[in-house]
Design an enzyme around this catalytic site. Sequence first.
Site, short mmCIF file in Angstrom:
data_model
loop_
_atom_site.label_atom_id
_atom_site.label_comp_id
_atom_site.label_asym_id
_atom_site.label_seq_id
_atom_site.Cartn_x
_atom_site.Cartn_y
_atom_site.Cartn_z
N ARG A 179 -0.09 -4.22 1.40
CA ARG A 179 0.09 -4.32 -0.05
C ARG A 179 -1.22 -4.26 -0.84
O ARG A 179 -1.38 -4.90 -1.88
CB ARG A 179 0.86 -5.59 -0.42
CG ARG A 179 2.29 -5.62 0.09
CD ARG A 179 3.10 -4.45 -0.46
NE ARG A 179 4.44 -4.43 0.13
CZ ARG A 179 4.79 -3.71 1.19
NH1 ARG A 179 3.89 -2.95 1.81
NH2 ARG A 179 6.02 -3.74 1.65
N SER A 228 9.44 -7.80 -5.90
CA SER A 228 9.00 -8.90 -5.04
C SER A 228 7.82 -9.63 -5.67
O SER A 228 6.82 -9.02 -6.02
CB SER A 228 8.60 -8.37 -3.67
OG SER A 228 9.71 -7.82 -3.00
N GLU A 298 2.21 -10.93 -5.30
CA GLU A 298 2.27 -9.47 -5.18
C GLU A 298 2.32 -8.85 -6.57
O GLU A 298 1.75 -7.79 -6.81
CB GLU A 298 3.48 -9.06 -4.35
CG GLU A 298 3.58 -7.56 -4.11
CD GLU A 298 4.62 -7.19 -3.09
OE1 GLU A 298 5.26 -6.13 -3.25
OE2 GLU A 298 4.82 -7.95 -2.12
#
Length: 306
Positions: A179, A228, A298
Site C-alpha cells: 500500500r 478501507s 490507509e
Amino acid sequence: MTFPDITPDLKAAMPDLRGRLLANQSLAELTWFRVGGPAQVLFTPMDEDDLAYFLAHLPEQLPLYVVGVGSNLIVRDGGMPGVVIRLSPRGFGETGTQDDIVSAGAAALDKRVAETAAAANLAGLEFFFGIPGTIGGALRMNAGANGSETRDVLLGATGVSRDGKKHTFTNADMKFVYRNSGVDPSIIFTSARFRGAPAAPEAIRARMNEVQTHRETAQPIREKTGGSTFKNPPGNSAWKLIDAAGCRGLRLGGAQVSEMHCNFLINTGAATGHDIETLGETVRARVMEISGIELHWEIKRIGIPR
C-alpha cells in the site's frame, strides 16, 4: 475558512497557463466522504505540458497536494492551504491497448482500465475493477484487491516533479511495498503502462463479475465512505481487529463504523471531517488497548482543523 486569494499572483507569474485556477474552491464535493473545507487554490491542468509549466513556475513555499476522485481521502474542516491539483479525465483519462500492453492516464478510473484490458482479451488487470480510485492513486499506493496489486502488472509510469521536469519510472523504480510506493511524494504521476496476458474473454468477464459481487456483498459501496480505512497489519486483518475491539457500528457525531464491513467509516449524513478522523483515531486506540496492535491509516488525511 476563507484563504487569501493568490490566484491573481499565480496568473501573473504564469502568462501561458492554459488550465483553470479557482480560489477557495470547496473540496467536500470532490471526496467520497463529502466533508472538508476549501482548497486555497484548485488547479486543473489541461495536459502534462500545462502541468509541467505550472509546477516550474509555482513558488516553492506553497504546499501542494494532488487529488483524484477522492475515494480514500479525508479533507479536514479548515481546508487545504496552498495548491490542490486535480487531474481531469479530459486531460489525463485516456486508456488504450497495443498488443498485450494497456496504457492509461493518471486520471483514468481503475475500473475503466480493467474494462479496457477486458475488451482486448487481456487478463491480469481484473482486480482494478474493484478499486474505486484512479490510476494515479493506484501508482502512489500500490493499490490492490482480491489478491493482486498494482506492482504485479505495472511496466512503467511517467510523472512530473515539483520543478516541472518530466520523469519515467520502471516497476523497480517505483519501490513498491504494501500500500505504498517509494517514489518521491512530490512526483505527480501522469500515466502508466501495464502488461496483460491474453485469455479467453469469458474467463476475464467471470473474474470481473466475481470482483464486483464481492464488493457489493461485503462493502458499503453505496454509502458516503472512503474505502478501507486502515492497512492490514502483517499476518492479520484490520476488520477482524476492529470487530474484536467492539467497534462495529460505533458512532461519533455524524460518523459511523460500518456495520457491513468495520474497516469502512461512513458519513451518515451530517458528519464533519473532524467526526470521521476522530472516530478513526478512537478505533485505533481501542484496537491498541484490546490487542496491542497499532493500526495505520490507509486513507489519506490532508488540510488543517477548523
